[in-house]
Scaffold this motif. Structure first.
Motif, PDB file in Angstrom:
ATOM      1  N   SER A   1      57.174  23.142 -30.384  1.00 25.08           N
ATOM      2  CA  SER A   1      56.147  23.453 -31.378  1.00 25.08           C
ATOM      3  C   SER A   1      54.849  22.686 -31.120  1.00 25.08           C
ATOM      4  O   SER A   1      53.890  22.811 -31.870  1.00 25.08           O
ATOM      5  CB  SER A   1      56.653  23.109 -32.788  1.00 25.08           C
ATOM      6  OG  SER A   1      57.823  23.824 -33.080  1.00 25.08           O
ATOM      7  N   GLY A   2      54.836  21.892 -30.065  1.00 29.06           N
ATOM      8  CA  GLY A   2      53.682  21.047 -29.785  1.00 29.06           C
ATOM      9  C   GLY A   2      52.640  21.712 -28.920  1.00 29.06           C
ATOM     10  O   GLY A   2      52.422  22.923 -28.995  1.00 29.06           O
ATOM     11  N   GLY A   3      51.977  20.908 -28.086  1.00 30.54           N
ATOM     12  CA  GLY A   3      50.924  21.447 -27.238  1.00 30.54           C
ATOM     13  C   GLY A   3      50.633  20.520 -26.081  1.00 30.54           C
ATOM     14  O   GLY A   3      51.271  19.469 -25.929  1.00 30.54           O
ATOM     15  N   CYS A   4      49.666  20.895 -25.253  1.00 34.09           N
ATOM     16  CA  CYS A   4      49.298  20.109 -24.082  1.00 34.09           C
ATOM     17  C   CYS A   4      47.953  19.423 -24.306  1.00 34.09           C
ATOM     18  O   CYS A   4      47.016  20.033 -24.820  1.00 34.09           O
ATOM     19  CB  CYS A   4      49.223  20.997 -22.842  1.00 34.09           C
ATOM     20  SG  CYS A   4      50.835  21.602 -22.312  1.00 34.09           S
ATOM     21  N   ILE A   5      47.885  18.160 -23.917  1.00 34.82           N
ATOM     22  CA  ILE A   5      46.647  17.395 -24.027  1.00 34.82           C
ATOM     23  C   ILE A   5      46.088  17.195 -22.624  1.00 34.82           C
ATOM     24  O   ILE A   5      46.681  16.493 -21.802  1.00 34.82           O
ATOM     25  CB  ILE A   5      46.899  16.036 -24.695  1.00 34.82           C
ATOM     26  CG1 ILE A   5      47.519  16.231 -26.080  1.00 34.82           C
ATOM     27  CG2 ILE A   5      45.589  15.244 -24.806  1.00 34.82           C
ATOM     28  CD1 ILE A   5      47.874  14.950 -26.783  1.00 34.82           C
ATOM     29  N   PRO A   6      44.934  17.814 -22.317  1.00 33.64           N
ATOM     30  CA  PRO A   6      44.377  17.712 -20.967  1.00 33.64           C
ATOM     31  C   PRO A   6      43.630  16.395 -20.736  1.00 33.64           C
ATOM     32  O   PRO A   6      43.467  15.584 -21.641  1.00 33.64           O
ATOM     33  CB  PRO A   6      43.412  18.903 -20.907  1.00 33.64           C
ATOM     34  CG  PRO A   6      43.002  19.111 -22.333  1.00 33.64           C
ATOM     35  CD  PRO A   6      44.181  18.730 -23.174  1.00 33.64           C
ATOM     36  N   ARG A   7      43.169  16.218 -19.511  1.00 32.59           N
ATOM     37  CA  ARG A   7      42.577  14.974 -19.051  1.00 32.59           C
ATOM     38  C   ARG A   7      41.402  14.498 -19.908  1.00 32.59           C
ATOM     39  O   ARG A   7      41.239  13.294 -20.155  1.00 32.59           O
ATOM     40  CB  ARG A   7      42.118  15.138 -17.589  1.00 32.59           C
ATOM     41  CG  ARG A   7      41.503  13.881 -17.000  1.00 32.59           C
ATOM     42  CD  ARG A   7      41.078  14.087 -15.544  1.00 32.59           C
ATOM     43  NE  ARG A   7      40.434  12.886 -15.033  1.00 32.59           N
ATOM     44  CZ  ARG A   7      41.087  11.834 -14.553  1.00 32.59           C
ATOM     45  NH1 ARG A   7      42.403  11.842 -14.536  1.00 32.59           N
ATOM     46  NH2 ARG A   7      40.443  10.778 -14.101  1.00 32.59           N
ATOM     47  N   GLU A   8      40.566  15.418 -20.396  1.00 31.70           N
ATOM     48  CA  GLU A   8      39.372  15.002 -21.128  1.00 31.70           C
ATOM     49  C   GLU A   8      39.698  14.299 -22.448  1.00 31.70           C
ATOM     50  O   GLU A   8      38.833  13.652 -23.051  1.00 31.70           O
ATOM     51  CB  GLU A   8      38.437  16.186 -21.404  1.00 31.70           C
ATOM     52  CG  GLU A   8      39.066  17.349 -22.124  1.00 31.70           C
ATOM     53  CD  GLU A   8      39.511  18.453 -21.149  1.00 31.70           C
ATOM     54  OE1 GLU A   8      39.362  19.624 -21.509  1.00 31.70           O
ATOM     55  OE2 GLU A   8      40.002  18.107 -20.054  1.00 31.70           O
ATOM     56  N   TYR A   9      40.954  14.398 -22.898  1.00 29.08           N
ATOM     57  CA  TYR A   9      41.356  13.722 -24.129  1.00 29.08           C
ATOM     58  C   TYR A   9      42.307  12.560 -23.842  1.00 29.08           C
ATOM     59  O   TYR A   9      43.059  12.131 -24.707  1.00 29.08           O
ATOM     60  CB  TYR A   9      42.027  14.710 -25.082  1.00 29.08           C
ATOM     61  CG  TYR A   9      41.115  15.838 -25.510  1.00 29.08           C
ATOM     62  CD1 TYR A   9      40.039  15.604 -26.364  1.00 29.08           C
ATOM     63  CD2 TYR A   9      41.312  17.131 -25.036  1.00 29.08           C
ATOM     64  CE1 TYR A   9      39.190  16.626 -26.746  1.00 29.08           C
ATOM     65  CE2 TYR A   9      40.461  18.166 -25.413  1.00 29.08           C
ATOM     66  CZ  TYR A   9      39.402  17.906 -26.268  1.00 29.08           C
ATOM     67  OH  TYR A   9      38.557  18.927 -26.645  1.00 29.08           O
ATOM     68  N   LEU A  10      42.221  12.032 -22.646  1.00 25.85           N
ATOM     69  CA  LEU A  10      43.151  10.990 -22.207  1.00 25.85           C
ATOM     70  C   LEU A  10      43.081   9.743 -23.083  1.00 25.85           C
ATOM     71  O   LEU A  10      44.079   9.044 -23.255  1.00 25.85           O
ATOM     72  CB  LEU A  10      42.855  10.624 -20.744  1.00 25.85           C
ATOM     73  CG  LEU A  10      43.845   9.716 -20.020  1.00 25.85           C
ATOM     74  CD1 LEU A  10      45.235  10.344 -20.011  1.00 25.85           C
ATOM     75  CD2 LEU A  10      43.377   9.457 -18.597  1.00 25.85           C
ATOM     76  N   ASN A  11      41.904   9.443 -23.633  1.00 28.07           N
ATOM     77  CA  ASN A  11      41.747   8.202 -24.385  1.00 28.07           C
ATOM     78  C   ASN A  11      41.674   8.401 -25.896  1.00 28.07           C
ATOM     79  O   ASN A  11      41.221   7.514 -26.615  1.00 28.07           O
ATOM     80  CB  ASN A  11      40.509   7.450 -23.891  1.00 28.07           C
ATOM     81  CG  ASN A  11      40.724   6.912 -22.483  1.00 28.07           C
ATOM     82  OD1 ASN A  11      41.770   6.348 -22.185  1.00 28.07           O
ATOM     83  ND2 ASN A  11      39.750   7.112 -21.618  1.00 28.07           N
ATOM     84  N   VAL A  12      42.149   9.539 -26.374  1.00 29.63           N
ATOM     85  CA  VAL A  12      42.198   9.730 -27.822  1.00 29.63           C
ATOM     86  C   VAL A  12      43.403   8.969 -28.393  1.00 29.63           C
ATOM     87  O   VAL A  12      44.420   8.795 -27.717  1.00 29.63           O
ATOM     88  CB  VAL A  12      42.306  11.223 -28.204  1.00 29.63           C
ATOM     89  CG1 VAL A  12      41.100  11.994 -27.729  1.00 29.63           C
ATOM     90  CG2 VAL A  12      43.600  11.829 -27.665  1.00 29.63           C
ATOM     91  N   PRO A  13      43.302   8.488 -29.635  1.00 21.03           N
ATOM     92  CA  PRO A  13      44.438   7.801 -30.244  1.00 21.03           C
ATOM     93  C   PRO A  13      45.566   8.784 -30.545  1.00 21.03           C
ATOM     94  O   PRO A  13      45.320   9.899 -31.016  1.00 21.03           O
ATOM     95  CB  PRO A  13      43.854   7.219 -31.538  1.00 21.03           C
ATOM     96  CG  PRO A  13      42.690   8.093 -31.852  1.00 21.03           C
ATOM     97  CD  PRO A  13      42.126   8.525 -30.531  1.00 21.03           C
ATOM     98  N   VAL A  14      46.768   8.375 -30.254  1.00 18.96           N
ATOM     99  CA  VAL A  14      47.932   9.221 -30.519  1.00 18.96           C
ATOM    100  C   VAL A  14      48.401   8.952 -31.950  1.00 18.96           C
ATOM    101  O   VAL A  14      49.126   7.987 -32.216  1.00 18.96           O
ATOM    102  CB  VAL A  14      49.058   8.954 -29.499  1.00 18.96           C
ATOM    103  CG1 VAL A  14      50.282   9.813 -29.830  1.00 18.96           C
ATOM    104  CG2 VAL A  14      48.577   9.248 -28.086  1.00 18.96           C
TER     105      VAL A  14
END
Length: 462
Positions: A431-444
């Motif tokens: 049910s999730g998704g993929c986080i690409p490189r441009e969002y590498l430094n977003v807080p999880v």
């Protein structure tokens, strides 16, 4: 095992006695009973599959061969985290970490480390980029960047020995709740902590407890979802294998909070080691009087049973899980009514997953404010992730919620093999998704991931 615990005073006495036996694992120099070394070998499912039982057998044989059995405590412990490096072990004092062990390494470890005090450097951790040897666990980046609340006892205690759990403040939270808090105070503490369900949706745990406590009904149930079905996820399995008593204690606290005397752990049959250790823990807790009738002389009764599922992914959904426990086909039913009003056998029922429950004893012991100080404004505490796929340090990690994805993948995970570029991480299961490189430094955290089209889910990070 000690005699039956009939009061919090009995529990405190056992804790004091048990703490001395494990003090060396936490930096103490005390030699108790002539034991000079504690050798902890990971006996989680990953290391077992890599050959850990054969390593333990070889170590035991070498220890006996050289006549030092009275000086060495050999312990099968829970998952230490770096699964790809298994079988792994830690030797105390010093916290010397060994990886990639084979039965043929046992003789050298015994003769050099345990008899001469010289760690075997070829078996120590090596940094991925520089090949630098880092012998002590506390100096390894994989461990340094983590904060362990859920996994606090995994890799530290023998999960088959209730005394070792008690030495780590085990069942103290239950004693505190039963003797010093009203049921609504327990619920209010969980609410104030900001703990959210770690199974996927992130609903406030204390609010769910409050709804169930206030629901009318002559019988209520406490349920644990251990039917971990997301691809790449093995957090709940590892907790049950390495620290089963934390779930038993938490469910008993929940029972007291909502007015229930019966609980069920729904665990998939494909987790035989987790089931075995949970069964053992339930037996030990019952024998000590920490489950059953009149727990610690307080008049509170609580019993706990295991129900095994057959791996149907749909039974991870709460109403399907409840139908399966009832012996029916595991199919979701329309809501409302929600399980807090009409759940198992149409009675008010509280359901949380393994990781959620594992936080509860610590919250009760250390307080809501302490827990709420960790994480972000809306996402409190830590989160356990199962790192899998193209990352150097695959395994189990626990970090404060809000830790940047890049820090998890590079500082803890060691980056991408062969210095290749990071493309994307899949999080949140099907049910999730993929986080690409441009969002590498977003807080999880729950909010940020939702904005990116993903969800926290149970914690699979591929």
């Amino acid at each position: 095992m000690a005699s039956k615990i009939t009061s919090p005073k009995d529990l405190a006495a056992l804790r004091e006695k048990a703490q001395a036996a494990v003090a060396m694992r936490f930096g103490a120099d005390d030699v108790v009973g002539g034991i000079r070394y504690h050798v902890l070998v990971c006996a989680g499912a990953g290391c077992v599959a890599s050959g850990a039982p054969a390593v333990v057998a070889a170590l035991e044989e070498a220890i006996n061969k050289h006549g030092i059995a009275k000086e060495v405590k050999l312990v099968n412990t829970g998952c230490l985290g770096p699964c790809a490096a298994g079988p792994v072990a830690v030797i105390h004092p010093g916290g010397v970490f060994y990886q990639g062990l084979k039965p043929t390494d046992a003789e050298e470890i015994v003769t050099e480390h345990l008899m001469k005090g010289s760690p075997v450097s070829r078996l120590n951790y090596k940094m991925v980029t520089t090949e630098q040897i880092v012998p002590k666990l506390q100096d390894i980046g994989f461990f340094q960047q983590q904060m362990k609340i859920v996994l606090r006892n995994c890799g530290v205690i023998d999960p088959t020995n209730i005394d070792e759990y008690i030495a780590r403040d085990g069942y103290q939270a239950l004693a505190k709740a039963l003797t010093g808090m009203k049921p609504e105070e327990v619920t209010d503490t969980v609410k104030a902590s900001g703990l959210r369900g770690r199974g996927g949706a992130g609903f406030l745990t204390g609010l769910k407890w409050e709804f169930t406590r206030k629901a009318p009904g002559d019988k209520k149930y406490v349920l644990c979802n251990a039917d971990e079905g997301d691809p790449g996820a093995f957090m709940d399995r590892s907790v049950l294998e390495g620290d089963p008593h934390s779930i038993i204690e938490a469910m008993a606290i929940a029972g007291y909070a909502i007015g229930s005397d019966q609980g069920y752990v729904y665990v998939r049959a494909e987790y035989p080691l987790a089931v075995e250790r949970l069964e053992n823990a339930l037996k030990q807790a019952g024998e000590l009087g920490l489950l059953g009738e009149n727990i610690m002389g307080t008049g509170f009764n609580f019993n706990l049973e295991i129900r095994m599922g057959s791996g149907a992914f749909v039974c991870g959904e709460e109403t399907a899980l409840m139908r399966s426990i009832e012996g029916k086909r595991g199919e979701p039913r329309p809501r409302p009514p929600f399980p807090a009003i009409a759940g198992l056998w149409e009675k008010p029922s509280l359901l949380n997953n393994v990781e959620t429950y594992a936080n509860i004893p610590v919250i009760i012991n250390k307080g809501a404010d302490w827990f709420a100080s960790i994480g972000t404004e809306k996402s409190k505490g830590t989160k356990v992730f199962a790192l899998a796929g193209a990352v150097n340090n695959t395994g189990l990690v626990e970090v404060p919620i809000g830790t940047p994805l890049g820090q998890i993948l590079y500082d803890i995970g060691g980056g991408i093999p062969n210095n290749k570029k990071f493309k994307a991480a899949q999080i949140g299961g099907p049910s999730g998704g993929c986080i690409p490189r441009e969002y590498l430094n977003v807080p999880v955290d729950y909010e940020t991931l939702t904005q990116l089209g993903a969800i926290m889910g149970s914690g699979g990070l591929i």
